[in-house]
Design a protein around this motif. Structure first.
Motif, PDB file in Angstrom:
ATOM      1  N   LEU A  89     -21.225  25.166 -35.497  1.00 59.30           N
ATOM      2  CA  LEU A  89     -20.599  24.170 -34.420  1.00 59.30           C
ATOM      3  C   LEU A  89     -19.138  23.570 -34.938  1.00 59.30           C
ATOM      4  N   THR A 105     -20.239  15.793 -23.994  1.00 60.09           N
ATOM      5  CA  THR A 105     -21.695  15.682 -24.336  1.00 60.09           C
ATOM      6  C   THR A 105     -22.360  14.630 -23.983  1.00 60.09           C
ATOM      7  N   TYR A 155     -20.707  20.566 -24.706  1.00 52.69           N
ATOM      8  CA  TYR A 155     -21.736  20.483 -25.954  1.00 52.69           C
ATOM      9  C   TYR A 155     -23.149  20.378 -25.149  1.00 52.69           C
ATOM     10  N   ASP A 189     -26.361  24.458 -28.016  1.00 51.57           N
ATOM     11  CA  ASP A 189     -26.971  24.213 -29.197  1.00 51.57           C
ATOM     12  C   ASP A 189     -28.410  24.448 -28.936  1.00 51.57           C
TER      13      ASP A 189
END
Length: 379
Positions: A89, A105, A155, A189
């Motif tokens: 990341l 995010t 993200y 992720d």
């Protein structure tokens, strides 16, 4: 500028934890279920052969790279092996986050990529999802209301750490489309995907504008070995590898363990998930018996959020009370400043006797917390 004294306090905090005999590690989502014999044998064999004397290939062993792509089940992609998912990341932020851009995010999310984006000069935009009004999830409408052409990176942690919510294929498809409309890269992720039901990696719905990060820390228990990676198109992997600082490759011994783990993954995860589910059930029951609530059930990560407001004591005091008894759990403030005073987080891929201890003594920890007048700094 970073304050070395603060960093030193943080380092000593974790050094003390690491050197606590028989500590029950239940706060970092690490997997402490005894390793599969094949994984241990692969790493020991690598050490015995002295493989650690040489550098690994800069992108990772070819067999491991191929096995990662096969594990995701999307032909034509490439994998890049990194020193833990966190470095994967950081690499993305180094490549894409710039002054004048935003890193969008959720809140809560995993904190470290936010730091990496800020280090590169980007503005971090966090969208609040802690509440029933969004079902504790990012929604396409919420995202559309807060994303614009400045966004370089979207993200999404899925399952979310710490909440444990996961997203449907339709939701992931919508996020990918919104990111593409604004010229942003969707970074998915997937650290906890092996604990989720019906998980869809973003690269399965948009191979051109999405990349997935992965880790061997959580499902395979290799946190201390530092191994993770990225999976995406050859073009994206080439772009990111070009700015990597890991030009001499990753941990050789860890890569051997990861390869062995992928070969036994189906068998291994069946047992891990059985233990994880049983631990969650007993911890949930003990928490609810003393007035704590579990806002997300089932959790699709290897952890649970326990809301503490009904106890009248702070999450930090409960965490410290547990630590005094040799149990490490996490305060919500680690994950979110806005909502951190509401909860503690408990990891559940642990030996069953650890979960039994926490379940049995949780009420005692709350009572001990009531009498703690000076809680030290927690990290």
């Amino acid at each position: 500028m970073a304050d070395l004294s603060v960093l030193s306090v943080r380092n000593r905090y974790f050094d003390d934890l690491f050197n606590t005999p028989d500590l029950a590690w239940m706060g970092q989502n690490t997997n402490h279920i005894p390793a599969h014999p094949a994984v241990t044998a692969a790493m020991v064999g690598s050490i015995e052969k002295g493989e650690f004397n040489a550098y690994a290939p800069p992108l990772g062993f070819e067999d491991l790279r191929a096995a990662i792509v096969e594990d995701f089940g999307i032909p034509g992609l490439e994998a890049l092996v990194t020193e833990g998912g966190v470095n994967a990341l950081a690499l993305i932020c180094r490549a894409r986050a710039k002054p004048g851009t935003t890193f969008v995010t959720t809140d809560p999310t995993w904190k470290w990529p936010c730091l990496f984006a800020e280090q590169q000069g980007a503005e971090v935009v966090q969208l609040p999802i802690y509440g029933p009004e969004t079902d504790y999830k990012l929604t396409p409408d919420l995202l559309r209301a807060h994303i614009d052409e400045r966004c370089a990176i979207l993200y999404v942690v899925d399952p979310n750490n710490p909440l444990g919510v996961t997203y449907t294929r339709e939701e992931i498809t919508a996020f990918a489309a919104i990111a593409a409309e604004h010229g942003a890269l969707l970074v998915h992720d997937c650290t906890y995907r092996d604990f989720a039901e019906d998980h869809t990696p973003a690269v399965a719905v948009d191979t051109e504008n999405c990349i997935c990060s992965l880790s061997f820390s959580k499902w395979l228990g290799l946190a201390g070995m530092r191994i993770g990676g990225l999976i995406g198109t050859p073009g994206l992997i080439a772009e990111l590898a070009a700015v990597s600082t890991s030009v001499l490759g990753g941990n050789v011994v860890a890569q051997r363990g990861a390869m062995a783990g992928l070969k036994v993954k189906s068998e291994w995860m069946a047992e891990v998930r059985r233990i994880d589910r049983a631990n969650k059930e007993k911890i949930k029951a003990s928490a609810e018996a003393i007035g704590l609530t579990v806002p997300v059930w089932p959790s699709h990560g290897n952890f649970l959020v326990l809301e503490t407001s009904a106890t009248g004591v702070s999450p930090e005091a409960i965490v410290e009370a547990a630590r005094l008894d040799g149990v490490m759990i996490r305060q919500g403030a680690y994950h979110t400043a806005a909502f951190g005073d509401r909860f503690i987080k408990v990891s559940t891929t642990v030996p069953e006797d650890w979960a039994d201890k926490l379940a049995t003594k949780l009420a005692d920890y709350v009572e001990t917390a009531r009498g703690l007048s000076d809680v030290p700094a927690l990290f």
